[in-house]
Design an enzyme around this catalytic site. Structure first.
Site, PDB file in Angstrom:
ATOM      1  N   PRO A 140      56.732  45.571  43.244  1.00 26.15           N
ATOM      2  CA  PRO A 140      56.095  46.276  44.364  1.00 26.15           C
ATOM      3  C   PRO A 140      55.798  47.736  44.023  1.00 26.15           C
ATOM      4  O   PRO A 140      54.784  48.278  44.408  1.00 26.15           O
ATOM      5  CB  PRO A 140      57.129  46.170  45.488  1.00 26.15           C
ATOM      6  CG  PRO A 140      57.917  44.949  45.167  1.00 26.15           C
ATOM      7  CD  PRO A 140      57.951  44.868  43.668  1.00 26.15           C
ATOM      8  N   GLY A 143      52.526  48.275  38.948  1.00 19.91           N
ATOM      9  CA  GLY A 143      51.784  47.231  38.253  1.00 19.91           C
ATOM     10  C   GLY A 143      51.248  47.750  36.936  1.00 19.91           C
ATOM     11  O   GLY A 143      51.731  47.405  35.869  1.00 19.91           O
ATOM     12  N   SER A 144      50.284  48.640  37.036  1.00 20.57           N
ATOM     13  CA  SER A 144      49.731  49.224  35.807  1.00 20.57           C
ATOM     14  C   SER A 144      50.788  49.988  35.035  1.00 20.57           C
ATOM     15  O   SER A 144      50.858  49.922  33.807  1.00 20.57           O
ATOM     16  CB  SER A 144      48.594  50.183  36.160  1.00 20.57           C
ATOM     17  OG  SER A 144      47.601  49.527  36.895  1.00 20.57           O
ATOM     18  N   THR A 172      51.796  34.706  38.814  1.00 23.14           N
ATOM     19  CA  THR A 172      50.927  33.531  38.758  1.00 23.14           C
ATOM     20  C   THR A 172      51.745  32.308  38.355  1.00 23.14           C
ATOM     21  O   THR A 172      52.462  32.350  37.353  1.00 23.14           O
ATOM     22  CB  THR A 172      49.778  33.751  37.751  1.00 23.14           C
ATOM     23  OG1 THR A 172      48.975  34.835  38.220  1.00 23.14           O
ATOM     24  CG2 THR A 172      48.916  32.498  37.608  1.00 23.14           C
ATOM     25  N   ARG A 274      44.928  38.780  26.475  1.00 22.06           N
ATOM     26  CA  ARG A 274      43.795  39.473  27.097  1.00 22.06           C
ATOM     27  C   ARG A 274      42.456  38.810  26.816  1.00 22.06           C
ATOM     28  O   ARG A 274      41.694  38.558  27.747  1.00 22.06           O
ATOM     29  CB  ARG A 274      43.751  40.921  26.631  1.00 22.06           C
ATOM     30  CG  ARG A 274      44.140  41.816  27.747  1.00 22.06           C
ATOM     31  CD  ARG A 274      44.218  43.264  27.392  1.00 22.06           C
ATOM     32  NE  ARG A 274      45.164  43.849  28.303  1.00 22.06           N
ATOM     33  CZ  ARG A 274      46.080  44.727  27.999  1.00 22.06           C
ATOM     34  NH1 ARG A 274      46.193  45.168  26.769  1.00 22.06           N
ATOM     35  NH2 ARG A 274      46.899  45.185  28.911  1.00 22.06           N
ATOM     36  N   GLY A 373      20.172  35.624  48.537  1.00 18.08           N
ATOM     37  CA  GLY A 373      20.021  35.933  49.961  1.00 18.08           C
ATOM     38  C   GLY A 373      20.917  35.102  50.839  1.00 18.08           C
ATOM     39  O   GLY A 373      22.112  34.938  50.549  1.00 18.08           O
ATOM     40  N   GLU A 397      46.093  41.293  33.982  1.00 22.03           N
ATOM     41  CA  GLU A 397      46.147  41.535  32.528  1.00 22.03           C
ATOM     42  C   GLU A 397      45.613  42.922  32.178  1.00 22.03           C
ATOM     43  O   GLU A 397      44.921  43.114  31.190  1.00 22.03           O
ATOM     44  CB  GLU A 397      45.338  40.477  31.774  1.00 22.03           C
ATOM     45  CG  GLU A 397      45.979  39.118  31.748  1.00 22.03           C
ATOM     46  CD  GLU A 397      47.176  39.062  30.810  1.00 22.03           C
ATOM     47  OE1 GLU A 397      48.278  38.851  31.343  1.00 22.03           O
ATOM     48  OE2 GLU A 397      47.040  39.234  29.594  1.00 22.03           O
ATOM     49  N   GLY A 398      45.935  43.884  32.996  1.00 19.89           N
ATOM     50  CA  GLY A 398      45.444  45.249  32.776  1.00 19.89           C
ATOM     51  C   GLY A 398      44.133  45.431  33.515  1.00 19.89           C
ATOM     52  O   GLY A 398      43.157  44.740  33.240  1.00 19.89           O
ATOM     53  N   GLN A 401      40.504  49.894  34.347  1.00 16.08           N
ATOM     54  CA  GLN A 401      40.853  51.274  33.974  1.00 16.08           C
ATOM     55  C   GLN A 401      41.894  51.288  32.853  1.00 16.08           C
ATOM     56  O   GLN A 401      41.783  52.051  31.906  1.00 16.08           O
ATOM     57  CB  GLN A 401      41.405  52.024  35.198  1.00 16.08           C
ATOM     58  CG  GLN A 401      40.367  52.366  36.254  1.00 16.08           C
ATOM     59  CD  GLN A 401      39.842  51.125  36.981  1.00 16.08           C
ATOM     60  OE1 GLN A 401      40.582  50.204  37.295  1.00 16.08           O
ATOM     61  NE2 GLN A 401      38.545  51.094  37.229  1.00 16.08           N
TER      62      GLN A 401
HETATM   63  C1  LIG Z   1      46.146  37.016  41.757  1.00 14.58           C
HETATM   64  C2  LIG Z   1      47.020  37.864  40.924  1.00 14.58           C
HETATM   65  C3  LIG Z   1      47.748  37.317  39.896  1.00 14.58           C
HETATM   66  C4  LIG Z   1      48.589  38.097  39.131  1.00 14.58           C
HETATM   67  N1  LIG Z   1      49.375  37.505  38.162  1.00 14.58           N
HETATM   68  C5  LIG Z   1      50.333  38.239  37.567  1.00 14.58           C
HETATM   69  C6  LIG Z   1      51.296  37.624  36.711  1.00 14.58           C
HETATM   70  O1  LIG Z   1      51.263  36.426  36.466  1.00 14.58           O
HETATM   71  N2  LIG Z   1      52.278  38.393  36.174  1.00 14.58           N
HETATM   72  C7  LIG Z   1      52.345  39.746  36.410  1.00 14.58           C
HETATM   73  O2  LIG Z   1      53.260  40.386  35.899  1.00 14.58           O
HETATM   74  N3  LIG Z   1      51.445  40.357  37.196  1.00 14.58           N
HETATM   75  C8  LIG Z   1      50.443  39.643  37.783  1.00 14.58           C
HETATM   76  N4  LIG Z   1      49.546  40.248  38.612  1.00 14.58           N
HETATM   77  C9  LIG Z   1      49.640  41.682  38.841  1.00 14.58           C
HETATM   78  C10 LIG Z   1      48.539  42.487  38.178  1.00 14.58           C
HETATM   79  O3  LIG Z   1      48.665  42.479  36.788  1.00 14.58           O
HETATM   80  C11 LIG Z   1      48.591  43.893  38.774  1.00 14.58           C
HETATM   81  O4  LIG Z   1      48.180  43.795  40.115  1.00 14.58           O
HETATM   82  C12 LIG Z   1      47.723  44.872  38.029  1.00 14.58           C
HETATM   83  O5  LIG Z   1      48.267  45.124  36.765  1.00 14.58           O
HETATM   84  C13 LIG Z   1      47.543  46.177  38.773  1.00 14.58           C
HETATM   85  O6  LIG Z   1      48.744  46.693  39.252  1.00 14.58           O
HETATM   86  P1  LIG Z   1      48.878  47.150  40.775  1.00 14.58           P
HETATM   87  O7  LIG Z   1      48.364  46.065  41.595  1.00 14.58           O
HETATM   88  O8  LIG Z   1      50.247  47.615  40.983  1.00 14.58           O
HETATM   89  O9  LIG Z   1      47.876  48.359  40.879  1.00 14.58           O
HETATM   90  P2  LIG Z   1      48.182  49.886  40.509  1.00 14.58           P
HETATM   91  O10 LIG Z   1      48.855  49.940  39.193  1.00 14.58           O
HETATM   92  O11 LIG Z   1      48.837  50.537  41.657  1.00 14.58           O
HETATM   93  O12 LIG Z   1      46.706  50.431  40.353  1.00 14.58           O
HETATM   94  C14 LIG Z   1      45.890  50.811  41.451  1.00 14.58           C
HETATM   95  C15 LIG Z   1      44.601  51.413  40.902  1.00 14.58           C
HETATM   96  O13 LIG Z   1      44.903  52.560  40.101  1.00 14.58           O
HETATM   97  C16 LIG Z   1      44.365  52.432  38.809  1.00 14.58           C
HETATM   98  N5  LIG Z   1      45.261  53.048  37.840  1.00 14.58           N
HETATM   99  C17 LIG Z   1      46.550  52.823  37.651  1.00 14.58           C
HETATM  100  N6  LIG Z   1      47.028  53.542  36.629  1.00 14.58           N
HETATM  101  C18 LIG Z   1      45.977  54.249  36.135  1.00 14.58           C
HETATM  102  C19 LIG Z   1      45.801  55.170  35.055  1.00 14.58           C
HETATM  103  N7  LIG Z   1      46.811  55.513  34.236  1.00 14.58           N
HETATM  104  N8  LIG Z   1      44.581  55.681  34.868  1.00 14.58           N
HETATM  105  C20 LIG Z   1      43.547  55.337  35.664  1.00 14.58           C
HETATM  106  N9  LIG Z   1      43.640  54.476  36.676  1.00 14.58           N
HETATM  107  C21 LIG Z   1      44.844  53.934  36.917  1.00 14.58           C
HETATM  108  C22 LIG Z   1      44.251  50.938  38.611  1.00 14.58           C
HETATM  109  O14 LIG Z   1      43.267  50.626  37.630  1.00 14.58           O
HETATM  110  C23 LIG Z   1      43.868  50.469  39.992  1.00 14.58           C
HETATM  111  O15 LIG Z   1      42.487  50.639  40.134  1.00 14.58           O
HETATM  112  C24 LIG Z   1      48.674  39.483  39.374  1.00 14.58           C
HETATM  113  C25 LIG Z   1      47.904  40.046  40.384  1.00 14.58           C
HETATM  114  C26 LIG Z   1      47.108  39.272  41.162  1.00 14.58           C
HETATM  115  C27 LIG Z   1      46.323  39.911  42.275  1.00 14.58           C
END
Ligand SMILES: Cc1cc2nc3c(=O)[nH]c(=O)nc-3n(C[C@H](O)[C@H](O)[C@H](O)COP(=O)(O)OP(=O)(O)OC[C@H]3O[C@@H](n4cnc5c(N)ncnc54)[C@H](O)[C@@H]3O)c2cc1C
Lengths: 420, 364
Positions: A140, A143-144, A172, A274, A373, A397-398, A401
């Site tokens: 929670p 992610g990134s 997933t 990736r 359309g 998978e990243g 950005q």
């Molecule tokens: C359907 C689905 C399946 C998934 N499956 C898996 C899975 O199997 N295993 C797993 O571990 N995860 C999984 N994920 C998670 C997914 O990898 C993350 O949602 C993703 O990495 C982004 O993290 P976040 O949602 O916390 O967004 P955040 O990290 O909060 O990012 C929000 C925004 O900020 C941008 N941002 C963040 N850091 C930077 C930076 N340094 N520079 C510029 N921009 C930045 C991001 O690009 C994004 O636009 C899944 C997600 C979904 C929706």
């Protein structure tokens, strides 16, 4: 020698999977989109049987691709996978993610496990019943920013067990990997956790958490914009105890808190997976473009190639641009998996392929809905579904950005601290 | 079997071209552009690398066989050095390659060796016309049968080295199709007009040429009485254009990367700012992607694949936008300094727009 000839084995496999896509996926695509969280057992069982018969066992990017490849023959394991995933995703990108065989979980084991661990964790995929595995990095909080994850793993020296605590989200196939469905072999989840919260990325390690482990609970299945047939689970780990040697990799290196080898393992998993996620995006994009051209044809619009731009219709210009970007992205994917097969570094190309594929699939699906359309916007056709399915490819998978960051760091020669 | 690895031979050629581009073309690029004058000794040196000669079989005076892939690799490297000079080095290919691809045996035997066995000479071709929606498959220039001759009428533009040309292939419409005709040196009715003054490629001499009742014997029709298919020629032009765009854009990308690692703003290198880093990442991705598109299209040309025409067109289409995007951003990365003619990026940006128009100025 530069060569773009498709190997015959790949062509054959593609042909077979086209049949699967046509007969097992497309006809039920809409149904499962509208019945979120129902499980496509027919597809799962069919794919399991088919893969067992072909000796594959898994769609994970296995070194095992090599097992069948003779030594003197060129390796094409990753290329084969990219083509298979592209075709299955052409059928239905959500259902592709419901293909049994271990997915990202098995990929992580392949990339970071010892030979003993590979045997122990991966043999389940060859059993009578299908099995799933998942990979849980995202939390929670983060992610990134994978280095900031908070799930902890503490070694209990008395029992020689790891004790895991934390919450993972967006996993997933987390449900199919952990919940005891009678149709399935028990699966596992590769959980990334820190052995030293103060150490940042250096403290992070992958752990295999088996289905049925006490203290591990699937707490939620997400409701999503697209790829609805694929389950996306939240998992809570509460004093979950796992054996010491479920930490992936050799224990000496892996328990040394000073090196970041464990974390690098995660990154090498991503280099392998990736381009495969990109390949899935390519399948959705191709399906969209093909349907778009077919629908246009029915309306009497044929695309003419070779005109100057000043003579094209707007639709021709759009469609040709879409074809150009799709081919470009696909060739980046192909080069990324080819490099992986050559055992050459592919981090740069892998991230380039992801940047491009994520962008291309969203653009193509969005354009297709626009160009058609009222038809495009309607649920009478799959275009609107693919529009929804596509977007995830620019996120997981990243994100786009994050992959741009990786490309930029590589070409500029900056490390993470210099460009974050 | 897929492979992205050039052969040993190709690598050696690429290395030689790379040295030529870096040591000869690049240092001369800015002055050539300012003075609108190429150093023809350098063009001769490029000619002696033997890229075209290696595309021509021995029986016609060369020492190899045509490989669009090899020529693409070479063109990329050369354009990295300087586009205008690269187009000059490649100009005789506009005469030789159509003959090789579509000529009759007699045409090849008679017309190719004098070009290939000599030093660089202004053998060229005339395709483009003065129309905003110029269409190589729908020309205004016509060739009409008259007894034992064709009579060519029309006006061509952007004809490289037309002034004092040794030989020229002129494309004209016959029965609705584009057909090539060999027009010999100083033919009656050919008037070379003024040299173009353009946005970019200042150093490259490009001319308007008028054709008024130019009579050529019927044997001068490319492919003889039956004529020829124009598609492989046009496809080769598209692919060449794309390869040059890739090479030149890579030059702009690399220059911008180097700059972004050095230049500081707000206490950090500008490359450490995502706004710059992301531009560069996207530029690099596009250069690599279009490069692969071009390689694949060239490979399809070499193999005579059914869909070579479409793929060549897609490569061209991708290259036109990639080159503009990359060169524009290269200027942006340098900021105000990018706008100053002391840096090459503004030159590349002006050249970069040209790929939308240049298909027809080179072949592979
Ligand atoms: C359907 C689905 C399946 C998934 N499956 C898996 C899975 O199997 N295993 C797993 O571990 N995860 C999984 N994920 C998670 C997914 O990898 C993350 O949602 C993703 O990495 C982004 O993290 P976040 O949602 O916390 O967004 P955040 O990290 O909060 O990012 C929000 C925004 O900020 C941008 N941002 C963040 N850091 C930077 C930076 N340094 N520079 C510029 N921009 C930045 C991001 O690009 C994004 O636009 C899944 C997600 C979904 C929706």
């Amino acid at each position: 020698m530069i060569d773009f000839e498709m190997p015959e084995v790949i062509a054959k496999q593609q042909y077979l999977l086209k049949t699967v896509a046509d007969n097992m996926m497309r006809p039920v695509s809409r149904y499962y989109d509208e019945h979120e969280h129902e499980i496509p057992w027919d597809y799962i069982e069919f794919m399991h049987t088919a893969m067992k018969a072909s000796g594959a066992g898994s769609l994970a990017p296995s070194e095992g691709g090599e097992k069948k490849e003779k030594k003197d023959r060129p390796r094409i394991g990753y290329q084969m996978l990219a083509f298979m995933i592209e075709m299955l995703s052409w059928g239905d990108a959500g259902m592709y993610l419901v293909t049994p065989g271990g997915g990202l979980g098995a990929a992580a084991v392949e990339a970071t496990g010892t030979p003993e661990q590979k045997r122990r964790f991966l043999e389940r995929f060859k059993k009578e019943k299908p099995a799933f595995a998942a990979m849980a990095m995202t939390e929670p909080c983060c992610g990134s920013d994978t280095a900031a994850i908070r799930t902890t793993a503490v070694l209990d020296k008395e029992t020689n067990e790891w004790v895991l605590n934390g919450e993972k989200i967006f996993v997933t196939a987390g449900d199919k990997s952990l919940t005891p469905y009678e149709q399935l072999e028990p699966g596992f989840v590769v959980v990334w956790a820190t052995i030293d919260p103060k150490a940042g990325r250096a403290g992070i390690r992958p752990f295999v958490v088996e289905a049925g482990t006490p203290g591990v609970k699937v707490t939620k299945l997400e409701h999503k914009m697209g790829i609805r047939v694929s389950d996306t689970a939240a998992i809570v780990l509460q004093n979950a105890r796992i054996p010491f040697d479920n930490i992936l990799g050799s224990p000496e290196v892996i328990t040394d808190k000073k090196t970041s080898k464990g974390f690098k393992g995660a990154m090498s998993t991503f280099n392998a997976t990736r381009p495969l996620v990109s390949a899935s995006a390519m399948g959705v994009a191709r399906a969209t473009l093909e349907l778009l051209k077919e629908m246009l044809k029915q309306e009497g619009v044929e695309i003419r190639y070779g005109l100057p731009r000043a003579k094209m219709t707007n639709i021709e210009r759009e469609v040709i641009d879409m074809e150009t970007m799709l081919r470009e992205a696909w060739l980046l994917v192909l080069k990324a998996v080819w490099l992986a097969d050559q055992r050459q570094p592919n981090a740069l190309t892998a991230s380039m392929s992801k940047v491009k594929a994520g962008e291309v699939v969203t653009k193509i699906t969005q354009k297709a809905v626009e160009l058609m359309g009222p038809l495009g916007y309607s649920r009478d056709f799959l275009l609107e579904k693919w529009f929804r399915d596509a977007k995830i490819n620019d996120i997981f998978e990243g994100t786009g950005q994050i992959n741009r960051l990786i490309v930029a760091r590589q070409i500029l020669g900056f490390h993470g601290a210099q460009l974050r | 079997m897929y492979s992205f690895e050039p052969s040993e031979e190709q690598r050696m050629l690429v290395d030689a071209v790379k040295r030529y581009a870096a040591n000869d073309l690049r240092p001369a690029m800015r002055d050539a552009d300012e003075e609108a004058q190429l150093n023809m000794d350098l063009v001769e040196k490029g000619w002696e690398l033997g890229i075209l000669q290696a595309s021509v079989p021995e029986e016609y005076g060369g020492f190899g066989e045509r490989s669009a892939v090899t020529s693409v690799l070479a063109a990329e490297e050369m354009a990295w050095g300087d586009l205008a000079a690269s187009l000059a080095v490649m100009t005789p290919g506009l005469y030789v390659l159509p003959l090789l691809l579509a000529g009759t045996e007699e045409q090849k035997q008679e017309l190719i060796p004098p070009v290939i066995e000599a030093e660089w000479k202004p053998y060229t071709a005339a395709l483009l016309e003065w129309k905003f929606d110029f269409d190589a498959n729908d020309l205004q220039t016509t060739a009409q049968e008259d007894g034992d001759a064709y009579v060519i009428n029309g006006e061509k533009v952007y004809v490289p080295f037309a002034d004092g040309y040794e030989g020229m292939i002129v494309y004209a419409k016959v029965d609705g199709k584009t057909q090539g005709f060999v027009v010999p040196k100083a033919a009656a009715g050919v008037t070379v007009g003024e040299r173009h003054k353009l946005l970019g490629v200042h150093a490259l001499p490009l001319y308007r040429v008028k054709f008024e009742g130019v009579r050529v014997p019927k044997e001068n029709r490319l492919g003889g009485a039956a004529g020829h298919d124009f598609a492989p020629i046009l496809a080769s032009m598209w692919v060449a254009n794309a390869a040059l765009a890739v090479g030149m854009s890579r030059a702009a990308l690399e220059y911008a990367i180097d700059y972004a690692k050095e230049r500081e703003a707000f206490g950090v290198k500008i490359g450490q700012k995502q706004a710059i880093a992301f531009m560069l990442a996207e530029m690099a991705t596009e250069v690599e992607g279009v490069r692969l598109l071009t390689w694949e299209a060239a490979w399809k040309l070499d193999k005579g694949k059914d869909d070579f025409y479409k793929h060549a067109y897609l490569a061209h289409n991708g290259a036109v936008d990639m080159a503009m995007m990359v060169t524009d951003r290269a200027v942006q990365v340098l900021g105000g300094h990018g706008y100053i003619r002391e840096h090459p990026v503004e030159l590349w940006m002006r050249n970069g727009r040209g790929f939308a128009t240049f298909a027809g100025l080179a072949m592979v």
